[in-house]
Design a protein around this motif. Structure first.
Motif, PDB file in Angstrom:
ATOM      1  N   GLY A 144       0.833  -1.327   0.034  1.00 27.69           N
ATOM      2  CA  GLY A 144       0.123   0.019   0.073  1.00 27.69           C
ATOM      3  C   GLY A 144       0.871   1.206   0.222  1.00 27.69           C
ATOM      4  O   GLY A 144       0.290   2.181  -0.528  1.00 27.69           O
ATOM      5  N   GLY A 145       2.255   1.216   0.384  1.00 31.45           N
ATOM      6  CA  GLY A 145       3.113   2.318   0.610  1.00 31.45           C
ATOM      7  C   GLY A 145       3.116   2.790  -0.997  1.00 31.45           C
ATOM      8  O   GLY A 145       3.834   3.815  -1.165  1.00 31.45           O
ATOM      9  N   PHE A 146       3.012   1.882  -1.839  1.00 32.63           N
ATOM     10  CA  PHE A 146       3.274   2.276  -3.463  1.00 32.63           C
ATOM     11  C   PHE A 146       1.902   2.573  -4.191  1.00 32.63           C
ATOM     12  O   PHE A 146       1.757   2.613  -5.462  1.00 32.63           O
ATOM     13  CB  PHE A 146       3.990   1.214  -4.111  1.00 32.63           C
ATOM     14  CG  PHE A 146       5.490   1.158  -3.738  1.00 32.63           C
ATOM     15  CD1 PHE A 146       6.415   1.680  -4.219  1.00 32.63           C
ATOM     16  CD2 PHE A 146       5.886   0.052  -2.633  1.00 32.63           C
ATOM     17  CE1 PHE A 146       7.835   1.665  -3.713  1.00 32.63           C
ATOM     18  CE2 PHE A 146       6.889   0.074  -2.319  1.00 32.63           C
ATOM     19  CZ  PHE A 146       7.950   0.882  -2.892  1.00 32.63           C
ATOM     20  N   ASP A 147       0.839   2.625  -3.445  1.00 34.51           N
ATOM     21  CA  ASP A 147      -0.423   2.971  -4.039  1.00 34.51           C
ATOM     22  C   ASP A 147      -0.588   4.090  -4.605  1.00 34.51           C
ATOM     23  O   ASP A 147      -0.173   5.254  -3.744  1.00 34.51           O
ATOM     24  CB  ASP A 147      -1.527   2.723  -3.134  1.00 34.51           C
ATOM     25  CG  ASP A 147      -1.984   1.186  -2.758  1.00 34.51           C
ATOM     26  OD1 ASP A 147      -1.376   0.302  -3.604  1.00 34.51           O
ATOM     27  OD2 ASP A 147      -2.507   0.809  -1.952  1.00 34.51           O
ATOM     28  N   PRO A 148      -1.151   4.531  -5.894  1.00 33.64           N
ATOM     29  CA  PRO A 148      -1.278   5.888  -6.288  1.00 33.64           C
ATOM     30  C   PRO A 148      -1.999   6.659  -5.018  1.00 33.64           C
ATOM     31  O   PRO A 148      -3.032   6.054  -4.603  1.00 33.64           O
ATOM     32  CB  PRO A 148      -1.929   6.085  -7.475  1.00 33.64           C
ATOM     33  CG  PRO A 148      -1.394   4.555  -8.244  1.00 33.64           C
ATOM     34  CD  PRO A 148      -1.360   3.591  -6.847  1.00 33.64           C
ATOM     35  N   LYS A 149      -1.902   8.233  -5.107  1.00 34.70           N
ATOM     36  CA  LYS A 149      -2.523   8.768  -4.092  1.00 34.70           C
ATOM     37  C   LYS A 149      -3.212  10.162  -4.821  1.00 34.70           C
ATOM     38  O   LYS A 149      -2.507  10.764  -5.403  1.00 34.70           O
ATOM     39  CB  LYS A 149      -1.770   9.132  -2.871  1.00 34.70           C
ATOM     40  CG  LYS A 149      -2.575   9.886  -1.699  1.00 34.70           C
ATOM     41  CD  LYS A 149      -1.507  10.155  -0.710  1.00 34.70           C
ATOM     42  CE  LYS A 149      -0.816   8.792  -0.201  1.00 34.70           C
ATOM     43  NZ  LYS A 149       0.061   9.295   1.131  1.00 34.70           N
ATOM     44  N   ILE A 150      -4.460  10.293  -4.406  1.00 35.94           N
ATOM     45  CA  ILE A 150      -5.275  11.741  -4.847  1.00 35.94           C
ATOM     46  C   ILE A 150      -5.248  12.652  -3.423  1.00 35.94           C
ATOM     47  O   ILE A 150      -5.735  12.076  -2.298  1.00 35.94           O
ATOM     48  CB  ILE A 150      -6.253  11.516  -5.305  1.00 35.94           C
ATOM     49  CG1 ILE A 150      -6.275  10.698  -6.627  1.00 35.94           C
ATOM     50  CG2 ILE A 150      -7.147  12.726  -5.635  1.00 35.94           C
ATOM     51  CD1 ILE A 150      -7.555  10.252  -7.339  1.00 35.94           C
ATOM     52  N   GLU A 151      -4.394  13.760  -3.578  1.00 34.79           N
ATOM     53  CA  GLU A 151      -4.606  14.639  -2.430  1.00 34.79           C
ATOM     54  C   GLU A 151      -5.428  15.972  -2.997  1.00 34.79           C
ATOM     55  O   GLU A 151      -5.072  16.670  -4.347  1.00 34.79           O
ATOM     56  CB  GLU A 151      -3.491  15.129  -2.171  1.00 34.79           C
ATOM     57  CG  GLU A 151      -2.478  13.701  -1.329  1.00 34.79           C
ATOM     58  CD  GLU A 151      -1.221  14.344  -0.880  1.00 34.79           C
ATOM     59  OE1 GLU A 151      -0.769  15.482  -1.346  1.00 34.79           O
ATOM     60  OE2 GLU A 151      -0.597  13.522  -0.250  1.00 34.79           O
ATOM     61  N   VAL A 152      -6.330  16.503  -2.193  1.00 39.43           N
ATOM     62  CA  VAL A 152      -7.072  17.675  -2.378  1.00 39.43           C
ATOM     63  C   VAL A 152      -6.979  18.616  -1.157  1.00 39.43           C
ATOM     64  O   VAL A 152      -7.328  18.104  -0.110  1.00 39.43           O
ATOM     65  CB  VAL A 152      -8.644  17.536  -2.877  1.00 39.43           C
ATOM     66  CG1 VAL A 152      -9.212  18.821  -3.172  1.00 39.43           C
ATOM     67  CG2 VAL A 152      -8.576  16.763  -4.118  1.00 39.43           C
TER      68      VAL A 152
END
Length: 475
Positions: free
Chosen positions: A74-82
């Motif tokens: 999960g440390g390499f999962d893409p991440k969306i931040e707003v």
């Protein structure tokens, strides 16, 4: 001459009465074996492996390790931040700030990032100013020092993969421990069953002999005191049988702790008996035959695999500690553009950043690395010691099994000799040349020898189970 003929006829009758009653009692004591069902040892182990809750619980080790590996990945999962902030007071919009990004972490310390920023209002930091349509960005961040070849996320994934291997080894060790305890329960049940059967049979013989003696007393061919001697033997046998039945009942209840079908615990019916041919099938079932055991090759042993896996995990930790000696150098480049012009590239529109830091003495980092190296060395010593201990345990157990095989041959011959002596004494008694006391003495010796025979057989079974436990091969 007539007196001799009468004496001969009386002895013949005495022999016929005694032999008939004795052998009739022997036959009736064994007549029910053919209607009983047998629970073989291999079948019992199959039930334990498949259905016992503790074996299933051991299997959860691997599932838990797989879940931990998923967490590490999960440390390499893409991440969306707003991040959106807005302030409005008395009809005046002070600011409206939108910062959004989409990040993709990659393996070797590289992170890809796309973003969109939009700023509006009358009062905001000028550096946050964006065109009316907003500002898009696309770039990457690279770790050139710490974290380039190994970082915490990479270490977690590597350790997660090793954890599955470690959990599989520990699963085998836990399953072996359950199977060993179950085997002990089965062998104790078999031993108690055979002892109870022995007492039951010889109670039958003693009762039959008592009836025969009473008949001979009625015929005037035996003194009345012989009936007391025979009755004492019957009572002793009854006491032995009662004690044997008690041990058997407790052994069956202990065995029931390991006998499950699906999710339902099962109790043995009274007609079920243990495998009587076990001594010929045991080594094949447990794979403890000396020809199949390679003492020098222990690489596949779960204990060694477990320690080797832990060593690999410590090596990952050492690499991570060594990486901490490098300076932190993070370089980031982002191309920025208005959304409508994103299709045309202008190298002059970008954001660039460099972060650098390094401790002066690196005492914390050097200390951590030294501890990691010492842990590796300590575990290597432990692995070598475990290899030696396993080899010696296997050899010692094989020596014990070989000795018990020789003891089994000796006790079998001893039982046969005692049986021959008893048969001879009974024959002499039928001709009036022996006594009930001598017959009982011979029979007691035979019973003691058979009990020793049962005990040595049981030691042989347990010794093989011990070797099976040491070899730790549940499959």
């Amino acid at each position: 001459m007539k007196k001799q003929q009468m004496e001969k006829r009386r002895n013949n009758m005495k022999y016929v009465v005694f032999s008939f009653l004795f052998f009739f009692g022997f036959c009736t004591s064994y007549s029910q074996d053919f209607i009983q069902e047998e629970l073989s040892y291999s079948e019992f182990l199959g039930y334990v492996k498949k259905y016992h809750p503790l074996v299933k619980q051991a299997n959860l080790e691997v599932s838990t390790a797989q879940a931990k590996l998923m967490m590490a990945r999960g440390g390499f999962d893409p991440k969306i931040e707003v991040d959106y902030n807005k302030k409005e007071f008395k009809g005046t919009e002070y600011y409206s700030l939108l910062n959004s990004s989409f990040k993709i972490p990659t393996w070797y310390g590289i992170e890809i990032k796309a973003g969109f920023d939009d700023t509006d209002g009358q009062y905001y930091n000028p550096q946050n100013r964006t065109p009316n349509a907003g500002l898009t960005s696309l770039g990457l961040s690279v770790a050139l020092g710490q974290g380039m070849f190994i970082n915490q996320r990479m270490a977690d994934v590597r350790e997660g993969k090793l954890q599955i291997k470690l959990s599989d080894a520990e699963r085998k060790l836990k399953a072996i421990a359950v199977l060993y305890k179950a085997s002990e329960a089965y062998f104790e049940w078999r031993k108690s069953y055979n002892e109870a059967e022995l007492y039951r049979n010889y109670l039958g013989f003693a009762s039959t002999r008592f009836k025969g003696v009473k008949k001979l007393i009625e015929l005037g061919d035996s003194p009345a005191i012989d009936s007391v001697e025979a009755k004492i033997t019957v009572r002793n046998r009854e006491l032995n049988l009662e004690n044997g039945n008690l041990k058997l009942a407790k052994a069956k209840l202990n065995l029931a702790n390991y006998l499950w079908i699906e999710n339902v615990p099962v109790e043995l019916d009274d007609v079920v008996k243990p495998e009587q041919n076990l001594i010929q099938t045991l080594e094949e079932t447990l794979k403890t035959d000396a020809m199949l055991v390679n003492v020098e090759s222990l690489e596949s042993h779960p204990k060694i695999q477990s320690l080797e896996t832990k060593l690999s995990m410590l090596e990952i930790s050492r690499q991570l500690k060594a990486n901490m000696l490098l300076p932190k150098i993070n370089v980031g480049y982002n191309y920025i553009s208005e959304p409508v012009y994103f299709d045309s590239f202008n190298a002059d529109d970008y954001k660039f950043n460099v972060d650098f830091s390094i401790p002066i003495f690196l005492r914390k980092e050097r200390g951590s690395l030294k501890i990691a190296k010492l842990k590796i060395q300590d575990l290597k010593f432990d692995i070598e010691q475990q290899r030696l201990e396993l080899k010696n345990k296997i050899k010692a157990q094989q020596t014990e099994i070989t000795s018990l095989k020789r003891q089994k041959v000796v006790i079998d011959n001893l039982v046969q000799d005692y049986l021959t002596m008893l048969n001879s004494e009974e024959k002499l008694f039928s001709f009036g040349e022996s006594s009930i006391f001598l017959i009982n003495s011979r029979e007691n010796n035979l019973v003691s020898a058979k009990l020793s025979q049962i005990s040595i057989e049981n030691q042989f079974y347990i010794s093989n189970a011990e070797l099976y436990k040491i070899l730790a091969n549940p499959d």
